[in-house]
Design a protein around this motif. Structure first.
Motif, short mmCIF file in Angstrom:
data_model
loop_
_atom_site.label_atom_id
_atom_site.label_comp_id
_atom_site.label_asym_id
_atom_site.label_seq_id
_atom_site.Cartn_x
_atom_site.Cartn_y
_atom_site.Cartn_z
N THR A 1 9.00 -3.17 3.33
CA THR A 1 8.91 -1.88 2.65
C THR A 1 9.98 -1.77 1.58
O THR A 1 11.15 -2.06 1.84
CB THR A 1 9.08 -0.73 3.66
OG1 THR A 1 8.08 -0.85 4.68
CG2 THR A 1 8.93 0.62 2.96
N PRO A 2 9.62 -1.35 0.36
CA PRO A 2 10.62 -1.17 -0.69
C PRO A 2 11.69 -0.17 -0.28
O PRO A 2 11.41 0.81 0.41
CB PRO A 2 9.81 -0.66 -1.88
CG PRO A 2 8.41 -1.15 -1.62
CD PRO A 2 8.25 -1.11 -0.14
N GLU A 3 12.92 -0.42 -0.73
CA GLU A 3 14.06 0.43 -0.39
C GLU A 3 14.33 1.38 -1.55
O GLU A 3 14.51 0.96 -2.69
CB GLU A 3 15.28 -0.46 -0.14
CG GLU A 3 16.58 0.28 0.01
CD GLU A 3 17.77 -0.66 0.00
OE1 GLU A 3 18.91 -0.16 -0.02
OE2 GLU A 3 17.57 -1.90 -0.02
N VAL A 4 14.38 2.68 -1.26
CA VAL A 4 14.62 3.66 -2.30
C VAL A 4 16.04 3.51 -2.83
O VAL A 4 17.00 3.36 -2.07
CB VAL A 4 14.37 5.10 -1.79
CG1 VAL A 4 15.35 5.49 -0.69
CG2 VAL A 4 14.42 6.09 -2.95
N TYR B 1 12.94 2.00 -6.84
CA TYR B 1 12.87 1.32 -5.55
C TYR B 1 13.22 -0.15 -5.74
O TYR B 1 12.84 -0.77 -6.74
CB TYR B 1 11.47 1.44 -4.94
CG TYR B 1 11.15 2.81 -4.39
CD1 TYR B 1 11.15 3.04 -3.01
CD2 TYR B 1 10.88 3.87 -5.23
CE1 TYR B 1 10.87 4.30 -2.49
CE2 TYR B 1 10.60 5.14 -4.73
CZ TYR B 1 10.59 5.34 -3.36
OH TYR B 1 10.32 6.59 -2.85
N ARG B 2 13.90 -0.69 -4.75
CA ARG B 2 14.29 -2.09 -4.76
C ARG B 2 13.40 -2.85 -3.78
O ARG B 2 13.17 -2.40 -2.66
CB ARG B 2 15.75 -2.22 -4.36
CG ARG B 2 16.28 -3.65 -4.34
CD ARG B 2 17.75 -3.66 -3.94
NE ARG B 2 18.29 -5.00 -3.98
CZ ARG B 2 19.55 -5.31 -3.69
NH1 ARG B 2 20.39 -4.34 -3.32
NH2 ARG B 2 19.98 -6.56 -3.76
N GLN B 3 12.92 -4.00 -4.22
CA GLN B 3 12.03 -4.79 -3.37
C GLN B 3 12.38 -6.27 -3.49
O GLN B 3 12.47 -6.81 -4.60
CB GLN B 3 10.57 -4.56 -3.76
CG GLN B 3 9.58 -5.28 -2.86
CD GLN B 3 8.14 -4.97 -3.25
OE1 GLN B 3 7.88 -4.43 -4.32
NE2 GLN B 3 7.21 -5.32 -2.38
N SER B 4 12.55 -6.92 -2.36
CA SER B 4 12.79 -8.35 -2.37
C SER B 4 11.47 -9.09 -2.39
O SER B 4 10.41 -8.51 -2.14
CB SER B 4 13.60 -8.77 -1.14
OG SER B 4 12.75 -8.84 0.00
N LEU B 5 11.53 -10.37 -2.67
CA LEU B 5 10.30 -11.18 -2.71
C LEU B 5 9.85 -11.61 -1.32
O LEU B 5 8.81 -12.24 -1.18
CB LEU B 5 10.52 -12.42 -3.59
CG LEU B 5 10.94 -12.16 -5.03
CD1 LEU B 5 10.93 -13.45 -5.83
CD2 LEU B 5 10.06 -11.11 -5.68
N GLN B 6 10.62 -11.24 -0.31
CA GLN B 6 10.28 -11.63 1.05
C GLN B 6 9.32 -10.65 1.71
O GLN B 6 8.94 -10.84 2.86
CB GLN B 6 11.56 -11.73 1.89
CG GLN B 6 12.66 -12.58 1.27
CD GLN B 6 12.19 -13.95 0.87
OE1 GLN B 6 11.47 -14.61 1.63
NE2 GLN B 6 12.57 -14.38 -0.32
N ALA C 1 0.84 -1.20 0.00
CA ALA C 1 0.00 0.00 0.00
C ALA C 1 0.88 1.25 0.00
O ALA C 1 1.95 1.28 0.62
CB ALA C 1 -0.91 -0.01 1.22
N GLY C 2 0.41 2.26 -0.70
CA GLY C 2 1.15 3.51 -0.77
C GLY C 2 2.08 3.62 -1.95
O GLY C 2 2.71 4.67 -2.15
#
Length: 610
Positions: free
Chosen positions: A106-109, A98-103, A64-65
Motif C-alpha cells: 500500500t502506498p504511504e501517504v 504518496y510514496r510507493q516502493s517497487l516491491q 486498486a483505489g
C-alpha cells in the motif's frame, strides 16, 4: 457476391463504445536506473495508473483505489516522479503525495496538507513541487522521509517546472504573474544554493525586459541552463550566456505546445549544444537529435510527447494517422521501433480515414487544420467541423477514434487549428488577442466554403461541434452566421462575462486577453455573447455538461438551453452528475458521442422530410 454482401452487412459497426474504449492514453514518461515508467489512462474506469517497464515486461504499480492525477490549475500534470527506490505520486481523490516502493504494498501517504500538488521532480531526497492552496501558489520541497515541507519560492501568481542543476547548486523554474498566461509572458528564474542548504533570493534570467513565453527549463549535462523561448517567433531552444540567453541551432518551428498542463517534456538538452526534441512542421510532428547536424527519428509517426532517453533508446509517447497513442522505444543505432504499450488501431488500416493537410484563406489571413474524408456514403458527404478547446491549444494529425466514428457513418470531418491555435508560431497564436469569437468563428465558417468549392462535401449539410472554448466558438458560429445545419456544445461557454466571474484563478484574466476588459469593453462582450443573441440561432443545438465542472459551470449551459427553448428551437441537453470539465468516464463519453450522432441524423431526416 451476394454472400459477401450479406456478410458485410452483418459486420459489427464501429460503435461509440468502441471509439471510447480505444481512447487509452499515456503521459509523463520517465526513465531512470530502475527502468521506464509512464502514467496510463484507461477509459473503462477513468483511472490513471503508473506502469513500470523493465527487462522486457510491463506491470502496473498503482494498486486498486488509487488514481495518479494532479488537478493543480485544474488541468494538472506532472503527477509523479521517480525516486531512488520507487515513485512519489499525486493521488487523484485527495491530491496528496504518496510514496510507493517497487516491491508493492500500500502506498504511504507523504503529505496531509489539504493543498494540491503537481509538476513533481525528485532531487536529493526531496520532491520539488508546485503547491496550490486555494488561490495561492508556491514552490516547495517535500522531504521523502518525513513529509516535511520547505518553501522554495513564493510571491508570483503561478509557478511551473522546478528543476535542480546536476550539482544541486542551482534551482530554476518558470513563473508568471496576472494577467499573463503561460503562453503569453513568463519569467525564467534561478536561485543559488547557500552554505546553510537553502537558496538565495532568485534572479530573473529571461522574461523581465521583453514579453516572451518561456517553458521547459532544463540543465544540460555540463550544468548550463536551457529552456524553450518564443522570443524568435517560435518556441525554440535557448541556452544561458553572458548576455542572458542565446539560441541553439534549431528549425523555425514550435518545439513545444501551449503549456496548459504541467510536466510537459518535448525536448531534452544533452551536451555541446546538442539536444533531443520534437517540433511541428505544417501541423505534423517531427523527432530528432539536433545540434550542428540533425538526425531524424520521425519515422511513420506524426506526434511525439514526453521524451526520454538512455544510452541505447529514445523513448516517447507517439501516435500516427493510423495508430493510436503508444509508448515506443527507438533504437538510436538502427532506428528500429518497439511498441511497449498501446498503439493498437481500433480499425483495419484500409478502413481508417487519414488526415489531409488543410491550409485555406479566411478573412484577412489563413487558417490550418486537417480534413478527414468520409469512409462511406455520398460523394459529397455532410461535414462535421471539430473546434478544439483552449482556445490556445491545438489538434493533431493522429488517429482519433472519435473522428473515425464520424467517418464510418458517412461524415467528413474538418479538425481545425484556427487562428490562435498553437503549433504555428507566436504570431499565429497571438492572432486571437482581443479577437476570440471573431477570427476563430470566421475560420470555422470559411472551411465549409473552402471544402464545398472543391466538391469534397455538401456545403448545405455542415455541422459544428466543440468543447469548452470550442463550445463558445460553436455557439458564436450558430448565432452570428448562417452556415451550419446544427451544432453541439460540450461544456461550452455561452456567457463570457459570467465565465469571468466564476472561473478559476489560472484563467481568471484570460478573457481580458481574448476579448477585453469586461467594463471598458462591455460593448464588445455584448456583441460576442451567444446568450445575448440566442434569438439569432435558428438551427437545432445539443448540449452536454458535467455538473461538477469548475471551469465552465453548469449554469452556463442551463441558461443557454432555456433561452433557445423559449425561442422554440429544437434543443437537447444531457447533464452528467459525476463529470468535471471534460468527460472521463467511458459510459458518459460513449453516451455523448452516440447522442450527438443521433441528433445530427434526426436533423438531416427532418430536413429531407421538410
Amino acid at each position: 457476391m451476394n454472400e459477401i454482401h450479406a456478410s458485410s452487412q452483418k459486420a459489427e459497426p464501429f460503435s461509440a463504445a468502441k471509439a471510447v474504449a480505444a481512447g487509452v492514453d499515456f503521459a509523463e514518461l520517465q526513465v531512470g536506473r530502475l527502468g521506464l515508467f509512464w502514467n496510463e489512462y484507461r477509459p473503462e474506469d477513468a483511472a490513471c495508473r503508473i506502469w513500470h517497464w523493465r527487462d522486457g515486461q510491463a506491470h502496473c504499480l498503482t494498486p486498486a483505489g488509487f488514481s495518479v492525477r494532479s488537478r493543480v490549475y485544474e488541468y494538472g500534470g506532472g503527477a509523479f516522479c521517480l525516486t531512488d527506490d520507487g515513485v512519489v505520486f499525486v493521488n487523484e481523490a485527495d491530491q496528496q503525495l504518496y510514496r510507493q516502493s517497487l516491491q508493492g504494498g500500500t502506498p504511504e501517504v507523504l503529505t496531509s496538507s489539504g493543498c494540491r500538488y503537481g509538476d513533481l521532480q525528485f532531487a536529493n531526497g526531496q520532491v520539488l513541487a508546485v503547491e496550490e492552496n486555494r488561490d495561492r501558489h508556491r514552490l516547495v520541497a517535500v522531504d521523502l522521509n518525513d513529509g516535511g515541507r520547505h518553501l522554495l519560492a513564493e510571491g508570483a501568481d503561478f509557478y511551473a517546472a522546478p528543476t535542480l542543476s546536476p550539482d544541486s547548486q542551482r534551482l530554476a523554474w518558470i513563473e508568471w504573474s496576472r494577467p499573463n498566461q503561460p503562453w503569453t509572458a513568463t519569467r525564467l528564474m534561478v536561485a543559488e544554493r547557500q552554505s546553510n542548504g537553502g537558496f538565495a533570493s532568485p534572479r530573473c534570467v529571461a522574461g523581465e525586459d521583453i514579453q516572451e513565453s518561456l517553458q521547459q527549463p532544463r540543465f544540460d549535462d555540463s550544468g548550463r541552463l536551457t529552456c524553450l523561448s518564443d522570443r524568435g517567433g517560435y518556441w525554440q531552444p535557448w541556452v544561458e550566456s553572458f548576455d542572458g540567453l542565446s539560441p541553439l541551432p534549431s528549425v523555425a518551428a514550435d518545439h513545444g505546445p501551449a503549456p496548459w498542463q504541467l510536466g510537459g517534456c518535448t525536448w531534452l538538452p544533452l551536451t555541446d549544444n546538442s539536444y533531443l526534441a520534437s517540433w511541428t512542421e505544417g501541423g505534423f510532428g517531427r523527432l530528432g537529435l539536433c545540434g550542428d547536424t540533425r538526425d531524424d527519428f520521425t519515422g511513420e509517426y506524426s506526434r511525439f510527447r514526453h521524451l526520454a532517453l538512455d544510452e541505447q533508446f529514445i523513448y516517447c509517447i507517439a501516435a500516427s494517422p493510423i495508430s493510436s497513442a503508444a509508448v515506443i522505444a527507438i533504437d538510436r543505432d538502427n532506428r528500429q521501433v518497439k511498441v511497449l504499450a498501446g498503439g493498437i488501431a481500433p480499425l483495419p488500416a484500409e478502413q481508417i480515414s487519414v488526415p489531409q493537410t488543410l491550409r485555406y484563406p479566411s478573412g484577412r489571413g489563413e487558417a490550418h487544420g486537417f480534413f478527414y474524408p468520409a469512409m462511406s456514403g455520398d460523394a459529397k458527404p455532410p461535414l462535421v467541423v471539430f473546434i478544439h478547446g483552449g482556445p490556445t491549444s491545438a489538434c493533431y494529425p493522429i488517429l482519433d477514434p472519435r473522428i473515425q466514428y464520424w467517418a464510418q457513418r458517412g461524415f467528413a470531418v474538418a479538425d481545425l487549428n484556427y487562428r490562435g491555435s498553437s503549433g504555428y508560431g507566436r504570431a499565429y497564436r497571438q492572432a486571437l488577442h482581443l479577437s476570440w469569437g471573431d477570427v476563430d468563428v470566421e475560420d470555422a465558417c470559411a472551411v465549409v466554403a473552402h471544402l464545398a468549392e472543391r466538391g469534397l462535401i455538401d456545403g448545405d449539410q455542415a455541422f459544428i461541434r466543440g468543447g469548452s472554448a470550442g463550445g463558445y466558438t460553436t455557439l458564436c458560429a450558430l448565432a452570428f452566421h448562417n452556415v451550419f445545419r446544427a451544432g453541439a456544445s460540450l461544456y461550452g461557454v455561452s456567457d463570457p462575462v459570467a465565465l469571468g466571474r466564476a472561473t478559476h484563478k489560472f484563467e481568471g484574466d484570460y478573457l481580458d486577453w481574448l476579448i477585453g476588459d469586461p467594463v471598458q469593453d462591455a460593448d464588445r462582450y455584448a456583441a460576442r455573447t451567444p446568450l445575448l443573441h440566442a434569438s439569432n440561432i435558428n438551427v437545432p443545438v445539443i448540449f452536454f455538461q458535467g455538473e461538477l465542472d469548475a471551469v465552465v459551470v453548469s449554469q452556463q449551459t442551463r441558461d443557454m438551453v432555456t433561452a433557445l427553448q423559449d425561442n422554440g428551437i429544437l434543443v437537447e441537453a444531457h447533464y452528467y452528475a459525476d463529470e468535471r470539465h471534460g468527460f472521463r468516464k467511458a459510459g458518459n463519453q460513449a453516451h455523448a458521442l452516440e447522442q450527438e450522432w443521433l441528433f445530427y441524423r434526426r436533423v438531416i431526416e427532418l430536413g429531407n422530410n421538410a
